[in-house]
Enzyme design. Structure first.
Site, PDB file in Angstrom:
ATOM      1  CB  SER A  22       5.002  -6.010  -8.562  1.00 22.23           C
ATOM      2  OG  SER A  22       5.578  -7.264  -8.001  1.00 22.23           O
TER       3      SER A  22
ATOM      4  CE  LYS B 183      10.071  -2.742  -8.367  1.00 29.01           C
ATOM      5  NZ  LYS B 183       8.840  -3.525  -8.801  1.00 29.01           N
TER       6      LYS B 183
ATOM      7  CB  SER C 207       8.229  -6.371  -6.101  1.00 34.25           C
ATOM      8  OG  SER C 207       8.047  -5.691  -7.174  1.00 34.25           O
TER       9      SER C 207
END
Length: 495
Positions: free
Chosen positions: A182, A78, A158
């Site tokens: 998330s 990420k 997210s």
């Protein structure tokens, strides 16, 4: 074998050990899949050279024997994790051009274990969002579709890029972070597994901060076994993070027996929301029956302060964000606005932050600054901290009464279309976190497991919440649920 990218971590590891495949072959299969998947916008910084270099090193290590479980396995990282010499922007314009001189502890742990980094993954800007629509790179797209429609769906947020990449088999697994859901919400939206460990289990050092008392890294994978393998590699005490727990990391995979006879599973009545879709209600009921059939004892429990969780979270998280994001000023690194003659340092700060931060980040920074300001600190921030303590106590009382894990829905719906929940009413978007934020506020481990599909064929997930530091036990309960649900659906390739 051209479908090597479709393997999970455990299967690929076993093939590597049996010398049926090499890490270079696995990596090349993933890189080919990534090149053909730009429509998903999941990978935003591709690192094929680094990937192949690490794959070759992993193959050499495997040839010597005694390599860790993650050795040679290609994963995505990420964009919130700082990776040395590789762009790490947290999906924000304000970190444009930032190339860290250091590696986050979690990504370093994975590298040390021999994992292969394929590149950086899309996300909501500074991890603020539930749909991956706030990214400077543009929206990440869910590989799943509603029936025969071609509406672009959210992969959740997210960690939307991570979820999309794992679901579409662009990588074997990915890292995510979870501040209010998330990891778990995108996992549920994409038919993948995502675990948020206990706060302090994974180091936060080198992860761009959103809300420091809530943020926690975790793996996003294709199965519970894969989650156990990757979580073990990510964890460990880190003296560079004052909140990192100095606890031994168990062999999580060895704890996956699937035997949950005698375990007590709590069903919280407060999670039955008005207007909850019938499909979510049915999924929850079916999951409860599966655990009962596996030998667990099912009990109804009460977590009375749950109704205050969302407002509490949306005071504490923005407050911490406004403090954390004060460091982005255009002086030392990242984006700096063009200044006009006569502009001073104040104008530089104002223009840089106005141009560098997106609307959602600006909104949360302003909310956070407001609740921390004189006259409102006690009314909002201190009150939220007190309610957070009560939410945590609810869980402690349930566990003290003998509950081993708590079963809830992971999300209030299946994945929705991009643009369907508009910017005009941010509260509608925030409601996506209704089942997940309590876990972050209490610092507990939580895992999302895909257990069914809705009437349009979209995946739905259930959430299990565990006792602090007992991720192994939680993973085993999740493994039993996964085995009973038998979820094998995959998105049909359209990209």
């Amino acid at each position: 074998m051209s479908d090597l990218n479709k393997l999970g971590l455990a299967a690929a590891r076993d093939m590597l050990r049996a010398k049926e495949v090499t890490s270079v072959e696995l990596t090349e299969a993933c890189l080919t899949a990534i090149e053909g998947a730009d429509a998903l916008n999941a990978f935003v910084h591709k690192t094929p050279d680094i990937a192949l270099e690490r794959a070759k090193a992993a193959d050499a290590r495997l040839a010597e024997g005694e390599a860790p479980s993650m050795c040679g396995l290609p994963v995505g990282i990420k964009d919130l994790f700082c990776t040395k010499g590789v762009a790490s922007q947290a999906a924000s314009k304000i970190l444009e051009g930032f190339l860290p001189e250091y590696e986050s502890t979690v990504s370093q742990n994975l590298a040390d274990a021999g994992a292969v980094m394929l590149g950086k993954l899309n996300m909501d800007e500074f991890a603020m969002g539930s749909s991956n629509e706030t990214s400077v790179y543009g929206n990440a797209i869910n590989p799943w579709r509603r029936g025969n429609e071609d509406t672009a769906l959210t992969p959740g947020g997210s960690s939307g890029g991570s979820a999309s990449a794992v679901a579409a088999d662009l990588c074997l697994a990915a890292t995510g972070t979870d501040t209010g859901g998330s990891i778990r919400q995108p996992a549920a939206f994409t038919g993948t597994v995502g675990i948020k460990p206990t706060y302090g289990r994974c180091s936060r050092w080198g992860i761009v901060a959103f809300a420091s008392s809530l943020d926690q890294a975790g793996p996003m994978t294709k199965s519970v076994r894969d989650a156990a393998i990757m979580l073990e590699a990510m964890c460990g005490h880190d003296p560079k993070d004052s909140t990192s727990a100095d606890l031994a990391v168990p062999d999580f995979e060895a704890m996956l027996t699937g035997d949950i006879k005698g375990k007590t599973i709590g069903i919280p009545k407060e999670y039955r929301l008005d207007g909850m879709p019938d499909e979510i209600e049915q999924l929850w009921s079916d999951g409860t029956a599966m655990l009962r059939d596996a030998g667990a004892k099912i009990v109804d429990i009460s977590l009375p302060h749950t109704k205050y969780a969302l407002p509490t979270y949306y005071v504490i998280a923005p407050a911490e964000a406004s403090s954390n994001l004060a460091r982005y000023d255009g002086v030392r690194y990242g984006y700096r606005a063009k200044l006009e003659q006569g502009d001073g340092i104040t104008e530089m700060y104002e223009k840089t932050r106005a141009e560098g931060f997106g609307h959602e980040v600006q909104r949360r920074v302003m909310i956070g600054t407001y609740v921390l300001s004189a006259g409102f600190y006690d009314a909002y921030y201190n009150k939220a901290r007190k309610v957070r303590t009560l939410i945590k106590r609810d869980f402690e009382e349930a566990f003290a009464a003998g509950v081993d894990a708590i079963l809830t829905p992971a999300t209030p719906s299946a994945a929705f279309g991009l643009g369907e929940v508009t910017d005009d009413d941010p509260v509608q978007m925030y409601l996506n976190d209704v089942f997940t934020v309590t876990v972050n506020l209490a610092g507990l481990p939580g895992i999302a497991v895909p257990t069914g599909v809705d009437r349009k064929g979209l995946p739905l997930g259930l959430q299990l919440i565990g006792r602090p530091w007992e991720e192994g036990d939680l993973l085993n309960t999740a493994y039993a649920l996964e085995q009973a649900a038998g979820f094998v659906a995959k998105p049909e390739k359209w990209w």
